[in-house]
Design a protein around this motif. Structure first.
Motif, PDB file in Angstrom:
ATOM      1  N   ALA A   1       0.831  -1.199   0.000  1.00 51.17           N
ATOM      2  CA  ALA A   1       0.000   0.000   0.000  1.00 51.17           C
ATOM      3  C   ALA A   1       0.868   1.253   0.000  1.00 51.17           C
ATOM      4  O   ALA A   1       0.566   2.240  -0.682  1.00 51.17           O
ATOM      5  CB  ALA A   1      -0.935  -0.001   1.200  1.00 51.17           C
ATOM      6  N   LEU A   2       1.969   1.229   0.761  1.00 44.85           N
ATOM      7  CA  LEU A   2       2.872   2.384   0.815  1.00 44.85           C
ATOM      8  C   LEU A   2       3.677   2.516  -0.476  1.00 44.85           C
ATOM      9  O   LEU A   2       3.972   3.632  -0.922  1.00 44.85           O
ATOM     10  CB  LEU A   2       3.791   2.260   2.026  1.00 44.85           C
ATOM     11  CG  LEU A   2       3.072   2.333   3.384  1.00 44.85           C
ATOM     12  CD1 LEU A   2       4.038   2.030   4.523  1.00 44.85           C
ATOM     13  CD2 LEU A   2       2.426   3.701   3.590  1.00 44.85           C
ATOM     14  N   MET A   3       4.029   1.402  -1.091  1.00 41.30           N
ATOM     15  CA  MET A   3       4.684   1.482  -2.405  1.00 41.30           C
ATOM     16  C   MET A   3       3.751   2.103  -3.445  1.00 41.30           C
ATOM     17  O   MET A   3       4.193   2.782  -4.375  1.00 41.30           O
ATOM     18  CB  MET A   3       5.078   0.076  -2.888  1.00 41.30           C
ATOM     19  CG  MET A   3       6.224  -0.558  -2.143  1.00 41.30           C
ATOM     20  SD  MET A   3       6.529  -2.215  -2.851  1.00 41.30           S
ATOM     21  CE  MET A   3       7.606  -2.913  -1.609  1.00 41.30           C
ATOM     22  N   GLY A   4       2.462   1.875  -3.269  1.00 42.18           N
ATOM     23  CA  GLY A   4       1.502   2.347  -4.249  1.00 42.18           C
ATOM     24  C   GLY A   4       1.412   3.850  -4.359  1.00 42.18           C
ATOM     25  O   GLY A   4       0.841   4.360  -5.337  1.00 42.18           O
ATOM     26  N   VAL A   5       1.937   4.600  -3.397  1.00 43.91           N
ATOM     27  CA  VAL A   5       1.861   6.065  -3.487  1.00 43.91           C
ATOM     28  C   VAL A   5       2.945   6.617  -4.413  1.00 43.91           C
ATOM     29  O   VAL A   5       2.962   7.816  -4.703  1.00 43.91           O
ATOM     30  CB  VAL A   5       1.948   6.726  -2.095  1.00 43.91           C
ATOM     31  CG1 VAL A   5       0.856   6.198  -1.181  1.00 43.91           C
ATOM     32  CG2 VAL A   5       3.322   6.537  -1.471  1.00 43.91           C
ATOM     33  N   GLY A   6       3.873   5.783  -4.860  1.00 44.80           N
ATOM     34  CA  GLY A   6       4.847   6.199  -5.857  1.00 44.80           C
ATOM     35  C   GLY A   6       6.186   6.647  -5.341  1.00 44.80           C
ATOM     36  O   GLY A   6       7.123   6.843  -6.113  1.00 44.80           O
ATOM     37  N   GLY A   7       6.329   6.813  -4.027  1.00 42.53           N
ATOM     38  CA  GLY A   7       7.627   7.154  -3.475  1.00 42.53           C
ATOM     39  C   GLY A   7       8.476   5.916  -3.293  1.00 42.53           C
ATOM     40  O   GLY A   7       7.975   4.784  -3.336  1.00 42.53           O
ATOM     41  N   ALA A   8       9.771   6.101  -3.087  1.00 47.73           N
ATOM     42  CA  ALA A   8      10.654   4.961  -2.829  1.00 47.73           C
ATOM     43  C   ALA A   8      10.404   4.446  -1.414  1.00 47.73           C
ATOM     44  O   ALA A   8      10.337   5.229  -0.461  1.00 47.73           O
ATOM     45  CB  ALA A   8      12.111   5.382  -2.993  1.00 47.73           C
ATOM     46  N   PHE A   9      10.279   3.147  -1.265  1.00 51.20           N
ATOM     47  CA  PHE A   9       9.949   2.537   0.025  1.00 51.20           C
ATOM     48  C   PHE A   9      11.214   2.082   0.737  1.00 51.20           C
ATOM     49  O   PHE A   9      12.034   1.353   0.164  1.00 51.20           O
ATOM     50  CB  PHE A   9       9.015   1.349  -0.178  1.00 51.20           C
ATOM     51  CG  PHE A   9       8.638   0.639   1.091  1.00 51.20           C
ATOM     52  CD1 PHE A   9       7.701   1.196   1.954  1.00 51.20           C
ATOM     53  CD2 PHE A   9       9.218  -0.580   1.443  1.00 51.20           C
ATOM     54  CE1 PHE A   9       7.347   0.543   3.128  1.00 51.20           C
ATOM     55  CE2 PHE A   9       8.872  -1.234   2.610  1.00 51.20           C
ATOM     56  CZ  PHE A   9       7.931  -0.665   3.459  1.00 51.20           C
ATOM     57  N   VAL A  10      11.368   2.487   1.997  1.00 54.78           N
ATOM     58  CA  VAL A  10      12.463   2.040   2.857  1.00 54.78           C
ATOM     59  C   VAL A  10      11.850   1.232   3.997  1.00 54.78           C
ATOM     60  O   VAL A  10      11.030   1.745   4.771  1.00 54.78           O
ATOM     61  CB  VAL A  10      13.276   3.220   3.421  1.00 54.78           C
ATOM     62  CG1 VAL A  10      14.373   2.708   4.366  1.00 54.78           C
ATOM     63  CG2 VAL A  10      13.893   4.040   2.299  1.00 54.78           C
TER      64      VAL A  10
END
Length: 609
Positions: A524-533
């Motif tokens: 879900a957090l990847m889906g916002v388009g930012g790089a995920f850490v």
């Protein structure tokens, strides 16, 4: 020291196997009491149940079938006298036509509390038991002659028959071998192992095994010992005498469920059963004949029970589900409707049985899906006669309660074998097999619909999700050096509404270092388009891929976190590729989710076992 003891014990076992049979039998008899003490250490009579019985106890009729078993029968009767002194009870021993030499020995059992009934011919277990039950004046306890009762056994059975659920009419105890390992811990249909048989749960485990000591509803009963309420007997009548030996008890329990009478397993009641510990599935002609007779009656409920190829789906959620999981289930139900399924999402108020929902669902020919541990009993009860029960696992739920062992044990004990399990990842499937021994029907990666991205211009913000104070301070310090904005979100598992807020921030980087049970929140957090850490995590490693759609770090390392932020703000190519791959992964898995769930549901619907 424990390791040394284990090695010594293993060496002794190997040496014992090389001894002559007479010597090994003697060793086994000598070891028996020590093994019993070891495997039952700490198990005592349940005090609240005894106190209830002191106030509420009812008279009972204990029916014991007997066939040339005088020493075992004497031990059984003596144990009843020792443990039932406070009860008004009668013992009815029914002779199944023993050898004439034993008849006089049987007559010696007669007393003011013990009657002995003789017959002129052998009629098998069911016929023998039925004669005793017909003479019983009270609630009935069926008891094999090779049973030795332990302190508090009858109090626990009677308590369970009257004080838990008014629908309970048959209660089985925990039965252990003379060495203290479990012989019976509940009945289950062995559909994945040997679909022509019913088995016993927890066989061979120490009687102290925590999950074997969770009281719960039982698929049937054990004929070796079962408490039968008088009103249940009035409804069900006698055992079916077409069963000579075997399956008559399973049949009786299943008939009870069909009549609206529930079966229950109460491990606080413990008895020793001298049945051979080596007994397996190898059966004689009479047992096999009973098996065939059983399946002529019950095959439609077990062996040939199928549903529509596009089955109706009833999802059930409880407060045990996280808000993010609830959003996911609701979205999946909507997606399945677009694929032709009829779906409905039900919510229950607590983690107990929702009897109204059980009544509403029990006649529906649907796949009834438990979506969290708080719904497992409700779903299981609703699917015994109609439809099929499935379990959409939200991860390994017992791990969410590290300080509550009783809750963990209850969750695992209610992972019943009748469910078809759908795992969110391989790790959960492996853990289910380790905790409960059950296999999963399939895996579906949980993912919600990716939000529409709020533009891809100059992304300069960092959003943290569920970070502790120390990690937030590290991010704040790095952001100050990089001259970028930071927003901190408290919830480790943000809802759809919070995800929309995060998306509106158009973050360049999203940092979430929790150890998630599934990839639901990371995707879900990847889906916002930012790089995920995120963090290195075996539970999500097949979807959250370090260096491809995420950067994974040691969450305890402030230096690693600072380096990740420096890399993502210092190289546009890196953050664009990671962000793009993350968004693409979320979209791809979302497109697969409902189709894969529909395929698994079709398999469940069409697969009788």
């Amino acid at each position: 020291m424990p390791a040394l003891k284990n090695r010594l014990r293993s060496a002794l076992v190997r040496a014992a196997k090389k001894l002559p049979k007479g010597a090994t039998d003697a060793l086994r008899r000598a070891e028996g009491p020590r093994a019993y003490e070891r495997n039952t250490a700490g198990l005592t009579a349940n005090i609240p149940m005894r106190e209830w019985a002191t106030r509420e106890r009812r008279p009972v009729s204990i029916v014991i079938p007997s066939y040339n078993d005088i020493p075992l029968l004497r031990a059984a009767v003596d144990s009843i006298e020792a443990t039932c002194a406070g009860f008004d009870y009668e013992v009815i021993i029914v002779d199944d036509y023993c050898q004439p030499a034993n008849s006089e020995l049987l007559r010696a059992f007669q007393s003011p509390t013990v009657r002995v009934i003789f017959k002129e011919e052998r009629v098998g277990f069911a016929g023998t038991v039925n004669m005793g039950m017909a003479l019983a004046r009270h609630d009935i306890v069926l008891l094999n002659s090779d049973i030795v009762a332990k302190d508090g056994w009858l109090e626990a059975l009677q308590y369970s028959a009257y004080a838990i659920d008014p629908r309970i009419g048959l209660v089985s105890p925990k039965l252990v071998y003379p060495n203290g390992t479990v012989q019976y811990g509940g009945t289950y249909y062995a559909r994945l192992l040997a679909p022509q048989w019913f088995g016993h749960l927890f066989v061979g485990s120490a009687a102290t095994r925590p999950v074997a000591n969770v009281a719960t509803y039982n698929r049937s009963i054990s004929g070796a010992c079962v408490y039968i309420r008088r009103d249940a007997y009035a409804t069900l009548g006698p055992l079916d005498e077409q069963f000579w030996l075997g399956f008559e008890d399973v049949d009786y329990g299943l008939r009870a469920w069909d009549a609206g009478i529930r079966c229950y397993y109460q491990p606080a009641s413990m008895l020793v059963h001298h049945e051979s510990a080596s007994r397996g599935y190898s059966q004689g002609q009479r047992e096999l004949g009973s098996m065939r007779y059983f399946w002529r009656r019950w095959s439609a409920q077990f062996l040939t029970r199928t549903l529509s190829a596009t089955p109706t789906v009833d999802y059930v959620l409880s407060p045990a589900a996280t808000p993010a999981w609830r959003d996911y289930v609701t979205q999946q139900a909507a997606q399945l409707r677009a694929l032709g399924h009829t779906t409905e999402v039900h919510e229950i108020a607590g983690d107990g049985v929702d009897e109204q929902l059980v009544e509403r669902l029990r006649s529906r020919e649907s796949v009834k899906v438990s979506c969290d541990w708080g719904t497992s009993e409700t779903v299981w009860l609703s699917a015994l006669q109609h439809g099929k029960p499935a379990y959409l696992l939200p991860g390994v739920e017992s791990g969410r309660y590290p300080a509550d062992r009783a809750r963990q044990d209850s969750i695992i004990a209610n992972y019943k074998p009748e469910f078809d399990y759908i795992a969110p990842n391989r790790w959960t499937a492996d853990q289910l097999r380790a905790e409960a021994a059950w296999e999963t029907r399939g895996r579906v990666v949980p993912v919600t619909t990716p939000v529409a991205m709020a533009g891809d211009g100059d992304r300069t913000a960092v959003v943290t999700v569920g970070l502790d104070a120390s990690s937030r301070a590290t991010v704040d310090a790095a952001a100050a050096q990089l001259s970028v904005t930071v927003r901190h979100v408290e919830e480790a598992e943000p809802t759809a509404a919070v995800l929309a807020e995060i998306n509106a921030m158009a973050p360049r980087v999203v940092v979430a270092l929790a150890e998630y049970d599934t990839s639901l929140t990371p995707l879900a957090l990847m889906g916002v388009g930012g790089a995920f850490v995120g963090r290195l995590n075996d539970k999500t490693r097949y979807e959250v891929l370090d260096g491809y759609n995420s950067l994974l770090i040691d969450p305890a390392s402030a230096a690693a976190l600072r380096t990740a932020l420096d890399d993502l703000f210092g190289d546009d190519r890196v953050w664009r590729e990671l962000g793009g791959n993350g968004r693409g992964t979320a979209e791809r898995l979302h497109d697969l989710n409902a189709r894969e769930m529909s395929r698994i549901l079709a398999t469940i619907a069409d697969n009788a076992v």
